[in-house]
Design an enzyme around this catalytic site. Structure first.
Site, mmCIF file in Angstrom:
data_model
loop_
_atom_site.group_PDB
_atom_site.id
_atom_site.type_symbol
_atom_site.label_atom_id
_atom_site.label_comp_id
_atom_site.label_asym_id
_atom_site.label_seq_id
_atom_site.Cartn_x
_atom_site.Cartn_y
_atom_site.Cartn_z
ATOM 1 C CE LYS A 203 1.066 3.704 13.211
ATOM 2 N NZ LYS A 203 1.451 4.179 11.874
ATOM 3 N NE ARG A 213 -3.373 -0.618 8.316
ATOM 4 C CZ ARG A 213 -3.094 -1.395 9.344
ATOM 5 N NH1 ARG A 213 -3.678 -2.576 9.450
ATOM 6 N NH2 ARG A 213 -2.229 -1.026 10.264
ATOM 7 C CE LYS A 226 1.157 -1.345 8.355
ATOM 8 N NZ LYS A 226 1.073 0.063 7.937
ATOM 9 C CE LYS A 257 -1.910 6.177 13.831
ATOM 10 N NZ LYS A 257 -1.137 6.194 12.629
ATOM 11 C CB SER A 283 -9.501 5.874 10.445
ATOM 12 O OG SER A 283 -8.825 4.649 10.686
ATOM 13 C CE1 TYR A 321 -8.238 11.091 9.145
ATOM 14 C CE2 TYR A 321 -8.637 9.846 11.157
ATOM 15 C CZ TYR A 321 -7.889 10.085 10.037
ATOM 16 O OH TYR A 321 -6.766 9.336 9.791
HETATM 17 N N1 FVT Z 1 0.188 6.708 9.787
HETATM 18 C C1 FVT Z 1 -1.105 7.235 9.886
HETATM 19 C C2 FVT Z 1 -2.112 6.249 10.313
HETATM 20 O O1 FVT Z 1 -1.811 5.074 10.443
HETATM 21 C C3 FVT Z 1 -3.479 6.777 10.612
HETATM 22 C C4 FVT Z 1 -4.325 5.835 11.300
HETATM 23 C C5 FVT Z 1 -5.804 6.112 11.328
HETATM 24 O O2 FVT Z 1 -6.332 7.233 11.235
HETATM 25 O O3 FVT Z 1 -6.481 5.110 11.502
#
Ligand code: FVT
Length: 332
Positions: A203, A213, A226, A257, A283, A321
């Site tokens: 990640k 967020r 982070k 990710k 996202s 999504y």
């Molecule tokens: N722990 C889950 C996420 O950080 C999701 C990130 C995203 O969809 O931007």
């Protein structure tokens, strides 16, 4: 890797097999089906918190009833798993993060609601303290530092509460060191030996998480960044070491990710370890594509094209999504 032999032109004409849709389908090297998708959903505990997320057009925050309906829809569409993200009450966030392991928190209630509605659907969770942490971090913060070992102890409690609620797949997304081994040991001891772990192993500290967020109400809360626990986007070797470490500690599946900017990592992970490998089309990736589509700048075809890129890079599946939209399109 095969070494292709191509007859010299005109004997070799690669366009022959692109001529019709049937021929193209026959020689398609990867495919995409609903079974390759995991659908991330946002479930709110706030009265009136449901509804559209402006930076993720087409994605809604759901009530528990909405989560039940999503589970039914996933089953109808052949999507094998849903991943739950809690939208928790900001007034109840604090530094202790105790709600993270409360059996009655919204994430655990959503697990139970979905398992009641659709027992055969795999339910995946998120393990990190950020939904319940006043400062938006995935771990405890003391004097501006993110505590590793104390956080891992809390994550274990969170994982056990989720397993108890009926989760099939736990998704530790926190990037603390040693958490996979700690979770696996605790699950074994508590009799949850069949609960799977899909580790957010690689990640990256990414700007592509911005709309997420907004979706979980964490924008503007995060104090600092982070970068002391998520991976530097420049580092491929470190990502591979993280995956190796998590597999060695007992992860059943691993995730890279974000997705599209990190396809090289997906390919390297699959080639090196051969383990079930997933990517998270996050996202920001969703927002870029859906925003451009809604503005008429891109056609909707780019959605399937983007998901095929993960399959080509060796991923077994993708958290996206777009999952329900794509599964519907694939069903014709
Ligand atoms: N722990 C889950 C996420 O950080 C999701 C990130 C995203 O969809 O931007």
């Amino acid at each position: 890797m095969a070494s292709p032999i191509i007859a010299p032109f005109p004997a070799g004409r690669l366009r022959r097999l692109r001529r019709t849709s049937a021929l193209r389908d026959m020689v398609s090297e990867v495919n995409l089906t609903a079974a390759n998708l995991i659908w991330p959903i946002f479930v709110t505990e706030i009265a009136g918190g449901e509804g559209p997320i402006p930076s993720m057009p087409g994605v809604d925050r759901l009530t528990l009833d909405g989560a039940r309906r999503a589970a039914e829809r996933a089953m109808e569409l052949g999507i094998p798993a849903i991943c739950i993200f809690p939208h928790s009450d900001p007034d109840l966030k604090d530094e202790s993060c105790e709600r993270a392991w409360d059996p009655e928190n919204i994430g655990n209630r959503a697990i139970r609601a979905i398992k009641e509605t659709a027992p055969d659907l795999a339910v995946m969770t998120d393990i990190a303290l950020d939904p319940y942490n006043i400062n938006g971090h995935d771990g405890f913060v003391v004097d501006g530092k993110i505590l590793n070992d104390e956080t891992v102890e809390a994550l274990v409690k969170m994982a056990l509460a989720q397993a108890e609620a009926g989760a099939d797949i736990l998704g530790p997304s926190d990037m603390m060191d040693g958490r996979i081994g700690a979770l696996r040991g605790a699950l074994e001891q508590a009799g949850h030996k069949d609960v799977a772990i899909l580790s957010y192993a690689a990640k990256f500290a990414s700007g592509f998480y911005g709309p997420f967020r907004d979706a979980v109400g964490a924008s503007g809360r995060l104090v600092g960044d982070k970068k002391t626990y998520q991976i530097n986007p420049a580092n491929r070797g470190e990502a591979i070491r993280c995956v190796a470490r998590d597999l060695a500690e007992g992860a059943d599946m691993v995730m890279v990710k974000p997705g599209m900017p990190y396809l090289d990592i997906c390919r390297a992970v699959k080639d090196q370890f051969g383990a079930p490998t997933f990517a998270y089309q996050v996202s920001g990736e969703y927002a870029m594509l859906e925003g451009a589509i809604r503005n008429g700048w891109l056609s909707r075809d780019v959605v399937i094209e983007s998901l095929l890129s993960f399959r080509r890079a060796g991923c077994d599946g993708v958290l996206s999504y777009f999952a329900p939209q794509v599964a519907e399109a694939l069903a014709g």
